[in-house]
Design an enzyme around this catalytic site. Structure first.
Site, mmCIF file in Angstrom:
data_model
loop_
_atom_site.group_PDB
_atom_site.id
_atom_site.type_symbol
_atom_site.label_atom_id
_atom_site.label_comp_id
_atom_site.label_asym_id
_atom_site.label_seq_id
_atom_site.Cartn_x
_atom_site.Cartn_y
_atom_site.Cartn_z
ATOM 1 N N GLY A 12 0.789 -1.230 0.000
ATOM 2 C CA GLY A 12 0.000 0.000 0.000
ATOM 3 C C GLY A 12 0.818 1.275 0.000
ATOM 4 N N GLY A 80 -0.916 0.607 10.327
ATOM 5 C CA GLY A 80 -2.264 0.640 10.894
ATOM 6 C C GLY A 80 -2.909 -0.730 10.884
ATOM 7 N N TYR A 144 -11.442 0.866 14.787
ATOM 8 C CA TYR A 144 -10.518 1.514 13.858
ATOM 9 C C TYR A 144 -10.695 3.037 13.842
ATOM 10 C CZ TYR A 144 -8.278 2.916 9.491
ATOM 11 O OH TYR A 144 -7.498 3.551 8.556
#
Length: 225
Positions: A12, A80, A144
């Protein structure tokens, strides 16, 4: 020589960001639990080792590295953990595991790195539009999005605490970006921005944003609200 630390670099935005920085001539320490994708690049400007931001022993490994490798120009807290699960079905352990990476890991790494940064250094934390009060919210993201809100306030507090000495602290609240993490959480959803497009923006802001911003939360999203 100054170098730049990026977390969450196996895929990513973090993977693309590490490549962009290294290709631009910056020395990069790329940290991720899975270091193989970065290692396979065999880039002369990138160093890497397996690193879990929530691991105390891995953070000790980073502390040792910092002692031996001089000054840090920028820290990009990009790692994350995303959990998409109804709140009543989320276990305490799952909820805590999200915070261990997205909040406690960010705080611990930032604490380690600050002493190695100059007054012009930049700590940039990658957050989410889901952490912005008043933004659109999605069921299943209670852990989250709330964790991403926590690091926004954390950023503001550190900017205030270090405003006389530096470094600077900012956060980018990103909208949807087409990454593997997004695909895992929302199969079939197509984001309007690619990982490399966002990585280019993050790189520029990490290198220059502290000249004009400190303690700021920038909403990086083409959608409204």
């Amino acid at each position: 020589m100054e170098y730049i630390i990026v977390t969450g670099t196996s895929r990513g935005i973090g993977f693309e960001l590490s490549k962009l920085l290294a290709n631009a001539g910056y020395k990069v320490l790329a940290l991720s639990r899975n270091e193989k994708p970065i290692k396979n690049l065999k880039h002369k400007n990138i160093q890497t080792f397996s690193f879990d931001v929530s691991s105390v022993s891995d953070r000790e490994k980073l502390a040792s590295y910092l002692k031996d490798n001089g000054k840090v120009r920028a820290l990009i807290n990009n790692a994350g953990r995303l959990l998409n699960k109804p709140f009543l079905e989320t276990t305490d352990e799952e909820f805590k595991s999200v915070y261990e990476v997205n909040v406690f890991g960010v705080a611990a790494i930032t604490k380690l790195v600050i002493p190695y940064m100059s007054s012009t250094g930049h700590v940039l934390t990658i957050s989410s539009m889901g952490g912005i009060q008043g933004s659109a919210k999605f069921p299943g993201l209670s852990a989250y999005s709330s964790s991403k809100g926590a690091v926004l306030t954390f950023t503001e507090l550190l900017a205030e605490e270090f405003k006389e000495t530096g470094p600077s602290f900012n956060a980018l609240a990103l909208g949807a970006v087409q990454t593997e993490m997004l695909e895992e959480a929302f199969p079939g959803y197509k984001a309007p921005v690619s990982a490399i497009e966002m990585a280019e923006y993050v790189m520029n802001f990490a290198l220059n944003g502290q000249k004009l911003y400190n303690g700021k939360i920038l909403q990086v999203s083409s959608s409204t609200p």
